[in-house]
Design a protein around this motif. Structure first.
Motif, PDB file in Angstrom:
ATOM      1  N   SER A 156      37.775  46.214  46.880  1.00 31.12           N
ATOM      2  CA  SER A 156      38.659  46.533  45.757  1.00 31.12           C
ATOM      3  C   SER A 156      39.684  45.431  45.545  1.00 31.12           C
ATOM      4  O   SER A 156      40.031  45.097  44.402  1.00 31.12           O
ATOM      5  N   LYS A 157      40.168  44.869  46.648  1.00 34.91           N
ATOM      6  CA  LYS A 157      41.121  43.776  46.522  1.00 34.91           C
ATOM      7  C   LYS A 157      40.452  42.549  45.905  1.00 34.91           C
ATOM      8  O   LYS A 157      41.032  41.868  45.059  1.00 34.91           O
ATOM      9  N   ALA A 158      39.215  42.270  46.324  1.00 36.21           N
ATOM     10  CA  ALA A 158      38.482  41.142  45.749  1.00 36.21           C
ATOM     11  C   ALA A 158      38.254  41.356  44.254  1.00 36.21           C
ATOM     12  O   ALA A 158      38.393  40.429  43.447  1.00 36.21           O
ATOM     13  N   ARG A 163      37.279  38.341  42.038  1.00 35.26           N
ATOM     14  CA  ARG A 163      36.242  37.735  42.892  1.00 35.26           C
ATOM     15  C   ARG A 163      35.091  38.733  43.042  1.00 35.26           C
ATOM     16  O   ARG A 163      34.845  39.295  44.098  1.00 35.26           O
ATOM     17  N   TYR A 164      34.370  38.913  41.938  1.00 30.85           N
ATOM     18  CA  TYR A 164      33.330  39.948  41.891  1.00 30.85           C
ATOM     19  C   TYR A 164      32.123  39.620  42.760  1.00 30.85           C
ATOM     20  O   TYR A 164      31.513  40.516  43.337  1.00 30.85           O
ATOM     21  N   GLN A 209      32.192  48.846  38.264  1.00 29.60           N
ATOM     22  CA  GLN A 209      33.095  47.701  38.294  1.00 29.60           C
ATOM     23  C   GLN A 209      32.332  46.396  38.493  1.00 29.60           C
ATOM     24  O   GLN A 209      32.663  45.376  37.873  1.00 29.60           O
ATOM     25  N   LEU A 210      31.313  46.425  39.357  1.00 34.00           N
ATOM     26  CA  LEU A 210      30.505  45.220  39.576  1.00 34.00           C
ATOM     27  C   LEU A 210      29.752  44.838  38.314  1.00 34.00           C
ATOM     28  O   LEU A 210      29.656  43.655  37.967  1.00 34.00           O
ATOM     29  N   SER A 211      29.194  45.832  37.627  1.00 34.12           N
ATOM     30  CA  SER A 211      28.471  45.546  36.389  1.00 34.12           C
ATOM     31  C   SER A 211      29.403  44.932  35.350  1.00 34.12           C
ATOM     32  O   SER A 211      29.040  43.972  34.660  1.00 34.12           O
TER      33      SER A 211
END
Length: 292
Positions: A156-158, A163-164, A209-211
């Motif tokens: 989550s911090k990344a 920084r995905y 979130q990654l998408s």
């Protein structure tokens, strides 16, 4: 961890920020190479210990080594070794209550707090080798919820820092395990202490979130597939996020959505008005996908 330097400390600028009064602002540094990881104490107030022994200089770490920073205990996991038939350890006790692994110097389990028996690990630990069929960190990790909770905090911090790709590297193995368990019609976690709804919701949110950050449609596929496998009706928040992602990523693979729609339409007779509204929003999403 990504290749390069990985800082650990109390400062929010560190890769891993620990809210621990015993941890210095920049406490330790991990030098991560293709084949090795080296830990270095950055002149911290309370020092760094590896497997219970305080280090005086840079120390190369091995799979399952335990690093103590302040009151925190970190374990280095070599993903490649998780795929091997056995895994090296450095003398650990397996908790009879929850299956967590603790160092031999520990008197109580760090996971459940139960007192550890010196013979608790004998069925698992033989000659410093662990049978992967029953080891708690095996490919079919029965403590996925706790692992994802720990890794998710760092990921989550990344994500917050944009920084995905780094976040994806951390989350990918855990999300793959969850999908595999769902496809095999197995519980997402075997632990009765884990909340399956919270685990499912958290994992879905990470995929969305990654998408969004990577503009990668495979995570949209992941969301449809795990919902199909579990037969869960998507939340309104998930559906709205998908409406946005389908447009921004130009998602054009209707098969996963159609399979999912077929699943939930087959059980729609049990839905109330609010659930039927969600189904209609999903049917509208199919039209958006078809337009691409």
């Amino acid at each position: 961890m990504p290749l390069g330097e990985f800082a650990i400390g109390r400062s929010s600028s560190c890769n891993l920020a620990l809210a621990d009064g015993l941890v210095s602002r920049r406490h330790a540094l991990l030098h991560v190479g293709p084949e090795t990881v080296v830990v270095e104490d950055l002149g911290s107030r309370n020092g760094v210990a590896v497997n219970g022994v305080r280090i005086n200089g840079p120390r190369r770490l091995a799979h399952m080594d335990r690093v103590y920073i302040g009151s925190q205990e970190l374990v280095l996991i070599d993903a490649a070794k998780l795929k091997e038939g056995t895994k090296e350890t450095a003398g650990y006790i397996v908790c009879e209550s929850c299956g967590a692994i603790s160092g031999v110097a520990k008197r109580r389990c760090g996971e459940c707090g139960k007192r550890l028996s010196s013979t608790a690990g004998k069925t698992l630990v033989e000659g410093n080798r662990v049978d992967s069929s029953s080891h708690a960190w095996g490919a079919e990790d029965t403590r996925t919820a706790r692992a994802l909770d720990v890794i998710g905090g760092i990921a989550s911090k990344a994500i917050a820092m944009g920084r995905y790709e780094e976040a994806e590297r951390m989350l990918l193995p855990h999300l793959e395990v969850l999908l595999e368990r769902a496809l095999k019609d197995r519980p997402l976690s075997d632990s009765e202490r884990d909340d399956p709804d919270a685990l499912f919701s958290g994992a879905t949110n990470y995929a969305l979130q990654l998408s969004k950050g990577l503009r990668d449609t495979k995570w949209i596929d992941w969301v449809f597939r795990i919902h199909t496998a579990t037969g869960r009706l998507m939340s309104a928040e998930t559906i709205e996020a998908l409406h946005s992602l389908v447009r921004t990523t130009h998602y054009s693979k209707p098969q996963h959505l159609r399979h999912y729609l077929s699943t939930i339409q087959g059980q729609s007779s049990d839905y109330g008005a609010s659930e039927r509204f969600l189904v209609r929003r999903l049917e509208g999403l199919e039209q958006v996908v078809a337009a691409h």
